[in-house]
Design a protein around this motif. Sequence first.
Motif, PDB file in Angstrom:
ATOM      1  N   LYS A 143       1.476  -1.438  -1.807  1.00 22.04           N
ATOM      2  CA  LYS A 143       2.925  -1.226  -1.889  1.00 22.04           C
ATOM      3  C   LYS A 143       3.237   0.097  -2.596  1.00 22.04           C
ATOM      4  O   LYS A 143       3.975   0.930  -2.080  1.00 22.04           O
ATOM      5  CB  LYS A 143       3.526  -2.394  -2.684  1.00 22.04           C
ATOM      6  CG  LYS A 143       4.792  -2.928  -2.090  1.00 22.04           C
ATOM      7  CD  LYS A 143       5.248  -4.219  -2.744  1.00 22.04           C
ATOM      8  CE  LYS A 143       5.250  -4.168  -4.260  1.00 22.04           C
ATOM      9  NZ  LYS A 143       5.997  -5.286  -4.857  1.00 22.04           N
ATOM     10  N   ASP A 144       2.660   0.255  -3.781  1.00 22.66           N
ATOM     11  CA  ASP A 144       2.983   1.422  -4.616  1.00 22.66           C
ATOM     12  C   ASP A 144       2.561   2.735  -3.977  1.00 22.66           C
ATOM     13  O   ASP A 144       3.202   3.760  -4.158  1.00 22.66           O
ATOM     14  CB  ASP A 144       2.310   1.305  -5.995  1.00 22.66           C
ATOM     15  CG  ASP A 144       2.872   0.140  -6.797  1.00 22.66           C
ATOM     16  OD1 ASP A 144       3.943  -0.372  -6.396  1.00 22.66           O
ATOM     17  OD2 ASP A 144       2.243  -0.268  -7.792  1.00 22.66           O
ATOM     18  N   GLU A 145       1.441   2.688  -3.243  1.00 22.89           N
ATOM     19  CA  GLU A 145       0.915   3.940  -2.694  1.00 22.89           C
ATOM     20  C   GLU A 145       1.157   4.068  -1.186  1.00 22.89           C
ATOM     21  O   GLU A 145       0.509   4.866  -0.520  1.00 22.89           O
ATOM     22  CB  GLU A 145      -0.572   4.074  -3.044  1.00 22.89           C
ATOM     23  CG  GLU A 145      -0.799   4.140  -4.557  1.00 22.89           C
ATOM     24  CD  GLU A 145      -2.268   4.223  -4.948  1.00 22.89           C
ATOM     25  OE1 GLU A 145      -3.093   4.720  -4.141  1.00 22.89           O
ATOM     26  OE2 GLU A 145      -2.597   3.760  -6.058  1.00 22.89           O
ATOM     27  N   ASN A 146       2.080   3.218  -0.676  1.00 29.98           N
ATOM     28  CA  ASN A 146       2.517   3.326   0.732  1.00 29.98           C
ATOM     29  C   ASN A 146       1.396   3.285   1.762  1.00 29.98           C
ATOM     30  O   ASN A 146       1.342   4.134   2.657  1.00 29.98           O
ATOM     31  CB  ASN A 146       3.332   4.602   0.940  1.00 29.98           C
ATOM     32  CG  ASN A 146       4.644   4.552   0.197  1.00 29.98           C
ATOM     33  OD1 ASN A 146       5.336   3.523   0.223  1.00 29.98           O
ATOM     34  ND2 ASN A 146       4.964   5.620  -0.511  1.00 29.98           N
ATOM     35  N   TYR A 147       0.532   2.305   1.629  1.00 28.56           N
ATOM     36  CA  TYR A 147      -0.483   2.109   2.672  1.00 28.56           C
ATOM     37  C   TYR A 147       0.185   1.467   3.895  1.00 28.56           C
ATOM     38  O   TYR A 147       1.146   0.712   3.749  1.00 28.56           O
ATOM     39  CB  TYR A 147      -1.606   1.208   2.162  1.00 28.56           C
ATOM     40  CG  TYR A 147      -2.601   1.971   1.309  1.00 28.56           C
ATOM     41  CD1 TYR A 147      -3.723   2.554   1.881  1.00 28.56           C
ATOM     42  CD2 TYR A 147      -2.390   2.116  -0.061  1.00 28.56           C
ATOM     43  CE1 TYR A 147      -4.620   3.270   1.110  1.00 28.56           C
ATOM     44  CE2 TYR A 147      -3.285   2.824  -0.845  1.00 28.56           C
ATOM     45  CZ  TYR A 147      -4.397   3.407  -0.251  1.00 28.56           C
ATOM     46  OH  TYR A 147      -5.279   4.117  -1.008  1.00 28.56           O
ATOM     47  N   ASP A 148      -0.328   1.783   5.074  1.00 26.83           N
ATOM     48  CA  ASP A 148       0.182   1.165   6.303  1.00 26.83           C
ATOM     49  C   ASP A 148      -0.476  -0.193   6.535  1.00 26.83           C
ATOM     50  O   ASP A 148       0.159  -1.121   7.027  1.00 26.83           O
ATOM     51  CB  ASP A 148      -0.120   2.060   7.516  1.00 26.83           C
ATOM     52  CG  ASP A 148       0.547   3.414   7.408  1.00 26.83           C
ATOM     53  OD1 ASP A 148       1.776   3.438   7.168  1.00 26.83           O
ATOM     54  OD2 ASP A 148      -0.159   4.442   7.532  1.00 26.83           O
ATOM     55  N   ILE A 149      -1.746  -0.266   6.231  1.00 29.73           N
ATOM     56  CA  ILE A 149      -2.543  -1.455   6.576  1.00 29.73           C
ATOM     57  C   ILE A 149      -3.368  -1.908   5.371  1.00 29.73           C
ATOM     58  O   ILE A 149      -4.035  -1.099   4.725  1.00 29.73           O
ATOM     59  CB  ILE A 149      -3.553  -1.131   7.710  1.00 29.73           C
ATOM     60  CG1 ILE A 149      -2.870  -0.505   8.939  1.00 29.73           C
ATOM     61  CG2 ILE A 149      -4.373  -2.362   8.087  1.00 29.73           C
ATOM     62  CD1 ILE A 149      -2.081  -1.445   9.800  1.00 29.73           C
ATOM     63  N   LEU A 150      -3.306  -3.214   5.096  1.00 33.88           N
ATOM     64  CA  LEU A 150      -4.200  -3.798   4.086  1.00 33.88           C
ATOM     65  C   LEU A 150      -5.019  -4.899   4.756  1.00 33.88           C
ATOM     66  O   LEU A 150      -4.469  -5.871   5.284  1.00 33.88           O
ATOM     67  CB  LEU A 150      -3.394  -4.380   2.915  1.00 33.88           C
ATOM     68  CG  LEU A 150      -4.177  -5.238   1.911  1.00 33.88           C
ATOM     69  CD1 LEU A 150      -5.293  -4.445   1.232  1.00 33.88           C
ATOM     70  CD2 LEU A 150      -3.244  -5.843   0.858  1.00 33.88           C
ATOM     71  N   LEU A 151      -6.334  -4.728   4.752  1.00 29.78           N
ATOM     72  CA  LEU A 151      -7.239  -5.719   5.343  1.00 29.78           C
ATOM     73  C   LEU A 151      -7.949  -6.468   4.218  1.00 29.78           C
ATOM     74  O   LEU A 151      -8.608  -5.851   3.378  1.00 29.78           O
ATOM     75  CB  LEU A 151      -8.279  -5.013   6.222  1.00 29.78           C
ATOM     76  CG  LEU A 151      -7.725  -4.260   7.446  1.00 29.78           C
ATOM     77  CD1 LEU A 151      -8.737  -3.232   7.941  1.00 29.78           C
ATOM     78  CD2 LEU A 151      -7.402  -5.237   8.552  1.00 29.78           C
ATOM     79  N   VAL A 152      -7.799  -7.801   4.204  1.00 24.64           N
ATOM     80  CA  VAL A 152      -8.342  -8.591   3.103  1.00 24.64           C
ATOM     81  C   VAL A 152      -9.526  -9.446   3.563  1.00 24.64           C
ATOM     82  O   VAL A 152      -9.389 -10.307   4.442  1.00 24.64           O
ATOM     83  CB  VAL A 152      -7.253  -9.519   2.499  1.00 24.64           C
ATOM     84  CG1 VAL A 152      -7.808 -10.300   1.314  1.00 24.64           C
ATOM     85  CG2 VAL A 152      -6.017  -8.717   2.087  1.00 24.64           C
TER      86      VAL A 152
END
Length: 303
Positions: free
Chosen positions: A181-190
Amino acid sequence: ERKYEHGLSKSRSSFGQSLNRLFANFRSVDEDFFDDLEDTLIQADVGVETATSISDQLRDAVRLNNIKNRNEVQNFIVQKLVEIYDVPDQQSMKLSENPDGPTVILMIGVNGAGKTTTIGKLANQYRQEGKKVLVAAADTFRAGAIEQLAEWARRDHVDIVQKPEGSDPASVVFDAVKRAKDENYDILLVDTAGRLQNKVNLMKELEKMNKIIQREIPGAPQEVLLVIDATVGQNALTQAKLFRDVADITGIVLTKLDGTAKGGIVLAIKQELGIPVKYVGLGEGVNDLQTFNPEEFVYGLFK
Ligand code: GDP
């Protein structure tokens, strides 16, 4: 495209060969033919229910005298296999994206299914599309899983959130969603741990992760992908049903289709679980992940 053809060749050649053999010996649609058809479909892991259903529908169609010759019968079977999928268009098979912030994709499944590898492949695809990608090593349980994901992240040139083995997976997820959120990622894969031995714990762990994700990023996760290994055959269905009980699965990634002659499992999954296979794994390499096209797959069986 060529990779897809190549990777599926084992499934295709075996399933396809037995279907073609069935038609090579074709004389008429009699009880022997129905028996052979059911056997062929069951052996390809299409599932008993589906095999019986297709055979029954064919029997009805023959009785109503709509179809009788070899081509008509073959087309009928192809049509029924494709219908199992009932995919309105390829667009609906695409992974959802979050228009308002990071898209979060949770990868679940038993150990060894191919979660970490699939994240490595997907991260690369998104990165190729110009997306800013973060991966989270929330499988803190399996020895080596964190290092394996870190290696993929290095190769893919994407960022990773990781903590030492044995850390609370929820705290990894917490740090990852914050950073996304803070660093404006487009995609987070968990990546997650796949301990099916204890269903209650697994459920609690997934719930905890989901709560953190939803609190930090409304509307997320966009996708919960269940990763299953095609080579375990019908056991894949049992596994999938257990996971379906504990998570809202949005799609399936069927891995190791390159290593099995039982490609029919692709169809059985959709039929018996009602969940689409969105991707298939066709090898261990970074480019060996393809979106699944049911029509191409089924038509390919008769080549
Ligand atoms: P995880 O425990 O679910 O994270 O599983 P891994 O990602 O570690 O995968 C387990 C093994 O399966 C690894 O050796 C992978 O290289 C291999 N693997 C994963 N996907 C595929 C695939 O599509 N085809 C083949 N042949 N091997 C795969």
